[in-house]
Motif scaffolding. Sequence first.
Motif, PDB file in Angstrom:
ATOM      1  N   ILE A 170       0.840  -1.197   0.000  1.00 55.74           N
ATOM      2  CA  ILE A 170       0.000   0.000   0.000  1.00 55.74           C
ATOM      3  C   ILE A 170       0.876   1.247   0.000  1.00 55.74           C
ATOM      4  O   ILE A 170       1.679   1.440   0.920  1.00 55.74           O
ATOM      5  CB  ILE A 170      -0.934   0.013   1.225  1.00 55.74           C
ATOM      6  CG1 ILE A 170      -1.825  -1.235   1.216  1.00 55.74           C
ATOM      7  CG2 ILE A 170      -1.791   1.274   1.238  1.00 55.74           C
ATOM      8  CD1 ILE A 170      -2.723  -1.359   2.424  1.00 55.74           C
ATOM      9  N   ASN A 176      -4.485   3.117   0.396  1.00 52.85           N
ATOM     10  CA  ASN A 176      -5.210   1.977  -0.167  1.00 52.85           C
ATOM     11  C   ASN A 176      -4.577   1.591  -1.500  1.00 52.85           C
ATOM     12  O   ASN A 176      -3.657   2.254  -1.980  1.00 52.85           O
ATOM     13  CB  ASN A 176      -6.705   2.271  -0.323  1.00 52.85           C
ATOM     14  CG  ASN A 176      -6.991   3.444  -1.243  1.00 52.85           C
ATOM     15  OD1 ASN A 176      -6.150   3.863  -2.032  1.00 52.85           O
ATOM     16  ND2 ASN A 176      -8.198   3.987  -1.145  1.00 52.85           N
ATOM     17  N   SER A 199     -11.267  -3.236   2.897  1.00 49.20           N
ATOM     18  CA  SER A 199     -11.168  -1.777   2.949  1.00 49.20           C
ATOM     19  C   SER A 199      -9.822  -1.260   2.444  1.00 49.20           C
ATOM     20  O   SER A 199      -9.682  -0.077   2.144  1.00 49.20           O
ATOM     21  CB  SER A 199     -11.406  -1.288   4.379  1.00 49.20           C
ATOM     22  OG  SER A 199     -10.507  -1.905   5.280  1.00 49.20           O
ATOM     23  N   TRP A 200      -8.825  -2.141   2.345  1.00 47.29           N
ATOM     24  CA  TRP A 200      -7.523  -1.747   1.800  1.00 47.29           C
ATOM     25  C   TRP A 200      -7.565  -1.581   0.280  1.00 47.29           C
ATOM     26  O   TRP A 200      -6.639  -1.020  -0.322  1.00 47.29           O
ATOM     27  CB  TRP A 200      -6.462  -2.797   2.144  1.00 47.29           C
ATOM     28  CG  TRP A 200      -6.842  -4.198   1.746  1.00 47.29           C
ATOM     29  CD1 TRP A 200      -7.456  -5.124   2.532  1.00 47.29           C
ATOM     30  CD2 TRP A 200      -6.668  -4.811   0.458  1.00 47.29           C
ATOM     31  NE1 TRP A 200      -7.668  -6.285   1.823  1.00 47.29           N
ATOM     32  CE2 TRP A 200      -7.188  -6.119   0.549  1.00 47.29           C
ATOM     33  CE3 TRP A 200      -6.114  -4.392  -0.744  1.00 47.29           C
ATOM     34  CZ2 TRP A 200      -7.180  -7.004  -0.522  1.00 47.29           C
ATOM     35  CZ3 TRP A 200      -6.103  -5.264  -1.821  1.00 47.29           C
ATOM     36  CH2 TRP A 200      -6.628  -6.554  -1.701  1.00 47.29           C
ATOM     37  N   ASN A 202      -9.212   0.042  -2.995  1.00 48.04           N
ATOM     38  CA  ASN A 202     -10.028   1.153  -3.468  1.00 48.04           C
ATOM     39  C   ASN A 202     -11.160   0.636  -4.353  1.00 48.04           C
ATOM     40  O   ASN A 202     -10.998  -0.362  -5.069  1.00 48.04           O
ATOM     41  CB  ASN A 202      -9.158   2.129  -4.264  1.00 48.04           C
ATOM     42  CG  ASN A 202      -9.841   3.462  -4.485  1.00 48.04           C
ATOM     43  OD1 ASN A 202     -10.259   4.121  -3.533  1.00 48.04           O
ATOM     44  ND2 ASN A 202      -9.953   3.872  -5.730  1.00 48.04           N
ATOM     45  N   TYR A 340     -16.332   0.633   4.250  1.00 46.02           N
ATOM     46  CA  TYR A 340     -15.151   0.868   5.082  1.00 46.02           C
ATOM     47  C   TYR A 340     -15.444   0.720   6.574  1.00 46.02           C
ATOM     48  O   TYR A 340     -14.540   0.503   7.366  1.00 46.02           O
ATOM     49  CB  TYR A 340     -14.605   2.280   4.827  1.00 46.02           C
ATOM     50  CG  TYR A 340     -14.182   2.516   3.404  1.00 46.02           C
ATOM     51  CD1 TYR A 340     -12.863   2.320   3.009  1.00 46.02           C
ATOM     52  CD2 TYR A 340     -15.095   2.929   2.437  1.00 46.02           C
ATOM     53  CE1 TYR A 340     -12.463   2.536   1.701  1.00 46.02           C
ATOM     54  CE2 TYR A 340     -14.708   3.149   1.125  1.00 46.02           C
ATOM     55  CZ  TYR A 340     -13.396   2.949   0.760  1.00 46.02           C
ATOM     56  OH  TYR A 340     -13.012   3.160  -0.536  1.00 46.02           O
TER      57      TYR A 340
END
Length: 391
Positions: A170, A176, A199-200, A202, A340
């Motif tokens: 990342i 992200n 959530s990491w 996009n 998220y």
Amino acid sequence: MHYFFGGNKSFWRDTVSTIIDRSFYEIGYNHWFQWIVKGFVVLVLLSAGGYLVLQFFKKQVSTNKLFLSSLFLIAGISIVSTIIQHHFLGTLYLMDRTVLFLLVLFNLLLVFFINEISKTRKLVAWITHLFAVSVIIHFVLSFNFKYVLEWKLNADTKEMLTDLEKIKEIPKEKNNVSVGIPLMFETDINYYRDIKNLSWLNTVSRSTYTTMLHDYFYLAQKDLAKLNPDSIEIIKTYPITKNVLAKPKYRFRNISAGFDKELYFEKEPVQRFYIESHIEYSPGFTYIINDSIASIKNAVLIFKTKVMTYAIKNSNLSIVVSLQNADGCYLWQNAYIRDYIKEENVWTDVYFSCIVPPEVKAGDELKVYIWNQNKQELFVKSMNLKWLQYQ
């Protein structure tokens, strides 16, 4: 009906041939065997039609033959109407999954036609047994747990995301990972991203062009062929689809901020902005693009906000990024905030990045905000928007 999907060659080539070829499920049967099957279809239709006409002129039509006659009429009307619509209305010939109903009609017609003939010729009944055995053998050869033919290109998407989660790097400036994809993978990747709480990752959006600003790529072979092979590094090629997971071979060395804007809500009650059910749009950012940032075409927008909600499940609020000029909006991307948030009543950092399209020019208007389209509730503590330039 999918008016935008179909063929314009002929009913035989677009409709009959595609549904038969699809029924083979990509099994490499002998070329002559394939033509025998197509000939068998024509023979059944002509024989059934001839038999019914003959019975009519012999005045041997009975209630027992009404169902067979009805099946033939439905199939005939469907075929003729499709051809007429193509020639007079310009509609496309049905193809692939849109013509599956004809496959069902044909099977019913075959069974009831053979049943009718076998009443006087017992040996004809063996045709149904032979047909059933052939179908069972074909089913065994084509059966699998990995994919359905219409969506085969997405068969490896879940595995790809598992692989990517293990190897991801990342970027510090983005928080992200962005993945460049063609249209066909957008829905599936966002689906797994949602249900697996990735959530990491996009939110992915299809694009008509490929840019090295993405951190990774997931591409079909036809999309891979459009890229310079020296510009990317292939991480893995997946066996079923031959899709590839790749990343840019060379990274941008110089990263600078075109602008960095903050929005805090210290003056609001308890120092946070409350998006109530009657509020559709939150406060946000509006920025007129100037010459200095428009001149550098490799740019990424990074949006960060800290939010909290009491109800995740029904939340449908989304971050919206838009760019427009005098001709209208040419970029509109969104990301759902619920993707998220993992816990209710907990302040959560939400990140969303968006690659700036190369057609951006000075004077264009940028807007970033939270859209409360279903009139729900959300607490917002802060917002941050960065325009990062890559050289």
